[in-house]
Design a protein around this motif. Sequence first.
Motif, mmCIF file in Angstrom:
data_model
loop_
_atom_site.group_PDB
_atom_site.id
_atom_site.type_symbol
_atom_site.label_atom_id
_atom_site.label_comp_id
_atom_site.label_asym_id
_atom_site.label_seq_id
_atom_site.Cartn_x
_atom_site.Cartn_y
_atom_site.Cartn_z
ATOM 1 N N GLY A 1 -5.193 0.338 3.588
ATOM 2 C CA GLY A 1 -3.909 0.774 3.899
ATOM 3 C C GLY A 1 -3.859 1.821 4.818
ATOM 4 O O GLY A 1 -4.972 1.897 5.581
ATOM 5 N N ASP A 2 -2.892 2.640 4.977
ATOM 6 C CA ASP A 2 -2.995 3.911 5.897
ATOM 7 C C ASP A 2 -3.507 5.273 5.214
ATOM 8 O O ASP A 2 -3.207 5.617 3.999
ATOM 9 C CB ASP A 2 -1.531 3.862 6.434
ATOM 10 C CG ASP A 2 -0.992 3.115 7.239
ATOM 11 O OD1 ASP A 2 -1.716 2.061 7.352
ATOM 12 O OD2 ASP A 2 0.065 3.348 7.763
ATOM 13 N N THR A 3 -4.459 5.588 6.074
ATOM 14 C CA THR A 3 -4.981 6.887 5.358
ATOM 15 C C THR A 3 -5.774 7.821 6.449
ATOM 16 O O THR A 3 -6.206 7.096 7.511
ATOM 17 C CB THR A 3 -5.939 6.413 4.257
ATOM 18 O OG1 THR A 3 -6.529 7.716 3.506
ATOM 19 C CG2 THR A 3 -7.109 5.808 4.694
ATOM 20 N N SER B 1 -4.923 8.926 1.378
ATOM 21 C CA SER B 1 -4.550 10.199 1.787
ATOM 22 C C SER B 1 -3.709 9.975 3.163
ATOM 23 O O SER B 1 -4.265 9.792 4.012
ATOM 24 C CB SER B 1 -5.627 11.109 2.018
ATOM 25 O OG SER B 1 -5.031 12.390 2.602
ATOM 26 N N HIS B 2 -2.295 9.851 2.909
ATOM 27 C CA HIS B 2 -1.613 9.573 3.901
ATOM 28 C C HIS B 2 -0.278 10.476 3.811
ATOM 29 O O HIS B 2 0.869 10.105 4.041
ATOM 30 C CB HIS B 2 -0.981 8.107 3.754
ATOM 31 C CG HIS B 2 -0.394 7.370 4.951
ATOM 32 N ND1 HIS B 2 -0.811 7.639 6.283
ATOM 33 C CD2 HIS B 2 0.746 6.564 5.100
ATOM 34 C CE1 HIS B 2 -0.165 6.913 7.155
ATOM 35 N NE2 HIS B 2 0.844 6.142 6.644
ATOM 36 N N SER B 3 -0.462 11.828 3.549
ATOM 37 C CA SER B 3 0.648 12.878 3.227
ATOM 38 C C SER B 3 1.530 12.763 4.374
ATOM 39 O O SER B 3 1.109 12.840 5.549
ATOM 40 C CB SER B 3 -0.057 13.914 2.844
ATOM 41 O OG SER B 3 0.974 14.992 2.720
ATOM 42 N N THR C 1 0.847 -1.258 0.038
ATOM 43 C CA THR C 1 -0.090 0.160 -0.172
ATOM 44 C C THR C 1 0.773 1.203 0.078
ATOM 45 O O THR C 1 0.476 2.402 -0.724
ATOM 46 C CB THR C 1 -0.991 -0.099 1.114
ATOM 47 O OG1 THR C 1 -0.155 0.145 2.491
ATOM 48 C CG2 THR C 1 -1.744 -1.242 1.162
ATOM 49 N N HIS C 2 2.000 1.111 0.695
ATOM 50 C CA HIS C 2 3.027 2.122 0.850
ATOM 51 C C HIS C 2 4.288 1.622 1.501
ATOM 52 O O HIS C 2 4.252 0.525 1.669
ATOM 53 C CB HIS C 2 2.544 3.664 1.517
ATOM 54 C CG HIS C 2 2.090 3.428 2.798
ATOM 55 N ND1 HIS C 2 1.075 2.294 3.258
ATOM 56 C CD2 HIS C 2 2.735 3.794 4.059
ATOM 57 C CE1 HIS C 2 1.153 2.365 4.635
ATOM 58 N NE2 HIS C 2 1.905 3.203 5.150
ATOM 59 N N PHE C 3 5.214 2.582 1.703
ATOM 60 C CA PHE C 3 6.494 1.911 1.983
ATOM 61 C C PHE C 3 7.085 2.330 3.427
ATOM 62 O O PHE C 3 8.264 2.211 3.710
ATOM 63 C CB PHE C 3 7.700 2.355 1.014
ATOM 64 C CG PHE C 3 6.998 2.159 -0.492
ATOM 65 C CD1 PHE C 3 6.441 0.890 -0.882
ATOM 66 C CD2 PHE C 3 7.060 3.191 -1.291
ATOM 67 C CE1 PHE C 3 6.306 0.598 -2.162
ATOM 68 C CE2 PHE C 3 6.647 2.937 -2.552
ATOM 69 C CZ PHE C 3 6.218 1.853 -3.117
ATOM 70 N N HIS C 4 6.212 2.591 4.201
ATOM 71 C CA HIS C 4 6.434 2.500 5.685
ATOM 72 C C HIS C 4 6.863 1.238 6.077
ATOM 73 O O HIS C 4 6.369 0.215 5.725
ATOM 74 C CB HIS C 4 5.071 3.322 6.719
ATOM 75 C CG HIS C 4 4.889 4.723 6.817
ATOM 76 N ND1 HIS C 4 3.883 5.391 6.875
ATOM 77 C CD2 HIS C 4 5.974 5.516 6.851
ATOM 78 C CE1 HIS C 4 4.322 6.416 6.990
ATOM 79 N NE2 HIS C 4 5.381 6.937 6.904
ATOM 80 N N SER C 5 7.966 1.093 7.037
ATOM 81 C CA SER C 5 8.477 -0.156 7.482
ATOM 82 C C SER C 5 7.485 -1.287 7.918
ATOM 83 O O SER C 5 7.688 -2.275 7.986
ATOM 84 C CB SER C 5 9.590 0.280 8.486
ATOM 85 O OG SER C 5 9.066 0.902 9.700
ATOM 86 N N ASP C 6 6.394 -0.623 8.794
ATOM 87 C CA ASP C 6 5.432 -1.569 9.205
ATOM 88 C C ASP C 6 4.496 -2.305 8.215
ATOM 89 O O ASP C 6 3.634 -3.145 8.337
ATOM 90 C CB ASP C 6 4.599 -0.989 10.307
ATOM 91 C CG ASP C 6 3.572 0.275 10.006
ATOM 92 O OD1 ASP C 6 4.279 1.018 9.130
ATOM 93 O OD2 ASP C 6 2.467 0.477 10.036
ATOM 94 N N HIS C 7 5.014 -1.793 6.968
ATOM 95 C CA HIS C 7 4.213 -2.667 5.747
ATOM 96 C C HIS C 7 5.022 -3.395 4.878
ATOM 97 O O HIS C 7 4.604 -4.072 3.952
ATOM 98 C CB HIS C 7 3.403 -1.261 4.999
ATOM 99 C CG HIS C 7 2.372 -0.660 5.973
ATOM 100 N ND1 HIS C 7 1.004 -1.011 5.628
ATOM 101 C CD2 HIS C 7 2.451 -0.003 6.788
ATOM 102 C CE1 HIS C 7 0.268 -0.334 6.655
ATOM 103 N NE2 HIS C 7 1.348 0.468 7.296
ATOM 104 N N ILE C 8 6.353 -3.203 4.851
ATOM 105 C CA ILE C 8 7.184 -3.720 4.126
ATOM 106 C C ILE C 8 8.177 -4.734 4.813
ATOM 107 O O ILE C 8 9.111 -5.346 4.135
ATOM 108 C CB ILE C 8 7.828 -2.779 3.161
ATOM 109 C CG1 ILE C 8 8.961 -2.006 4.076
ATOM 110 C CG2 ILE C 8 7.019 -1.638 2.324
ATOM 111 C CD1 ILE C 8 9.759 -1.056 3.280
HETATM 112 ZN ZN LIG Z 1 2.055 4.480 7.009
#
Ligand SMILES: [Zn+2]
Length: 366
Positions: free
Chosen positions: A238-240, A215-217, A112-119
């Motif tokens: 994902g995160d938003t 929206s996770h700016s 969903t995005h590349f924050h460490s808790d997701h990859i």
């Molecule tokens: Zn995140």
Amino acid sequence: MKKTLLFLLAGVVALAAVALFLFRLPAVQDTVFQRVVNAALGESHPELFTDDALRALVCGSSAPLADRNRAKACIAVFAGGRFYVVDVGPESWENLSAWRIPGDEIGGVLLTHFHSDHIGDLGELNMQTWALGRPERLRVYGPPGVEKVVAGFSLAYELDSAYRTAHHGAELLSPEAGRMRAVPIVLHGDPSPARDRRGLVFDDGGLKVTAIEVSHSPVEPAYGYRFDYRGRSLVISGDTLKHSPLAVASSGADVLFHEAQANHMVEVMGRAAQERGQARLQKILSDITLYHTSPVEAAELANQAKVKLLVLYHFTPPILNRVAESIFVRGLAEVRPGGVEVARDGLLVELPVASEDVRVGRIRGG
Ligand SMILES: [Zn+2]
Ligand SMILES: [Zn+2]
């Protein structure tokens, strides 16, 4: 009465003593171990791979703060005889492996995005599914930038991959199949501040997967994903922040998996950090309220999308017990009295085709 109780108690103690004695015998130990081995080598979860349902398994329901009972973000989706993993947070491969999900049946990873808790477990998932017999490169879909993430993990695991091929032979562990293939997903539409864009991930005629901008700016772009399979559908946020276009993109879906951050609890933590002069923690706790969704907001969004079931996951703060769970979801029931699950790792949602049913259970052995 007293005598009967004493007699029963003596019987239980005697039985326990006999059991303890038996389990010390090598022959008994070997029989038990053989049974465990037979069970482990048996067919693993064929029921998840039948083509008569769309299924989702929570393989990680926590966010960056430590929770020993939950891996970080991960949801596995089963459709058409394969499975796809949306985010591979730290410890999530451990869950999939412990539940004996057959790694060689993986169809791809979607980030969903590349924050460490997701990859965090991407390298491990690639390595392990290769060792389990994945016949081709692992496809890793994600926002632009996924090429960089895949290249980094590949470099970190390069030596290990070579050791394993050298040890077991290229016929068993072909270097080509062990690699990952990054597939950046491009969004279509106006890149306006409204962030209302979508992009096709793939459509193989049975399963269609769509990326949805959220929206996770300052993480841009960040995606949610929608899975449509034989008339059933589910969306993973994902995160938003609470994001109306996500409700529109989720409309008509059966299930919405939505992240949840209890800002009223984060505020308590922030004040405690302030009182202790922990300015760094206080700043981080204050910042994170700007790019996540509260449980009540997630319920409002689920209502807007008219989904049958809302599954909350990716919890900040960690939900460590029943009391914490009550505080976490405070106010939610007034907005959405039913059709809500607070995820635990191992939660399984099944959507049978040609049906309106939403079945909630747990992975066998989980
Ligand atoms: Zn995140
Ligand atoms: Zn996260």
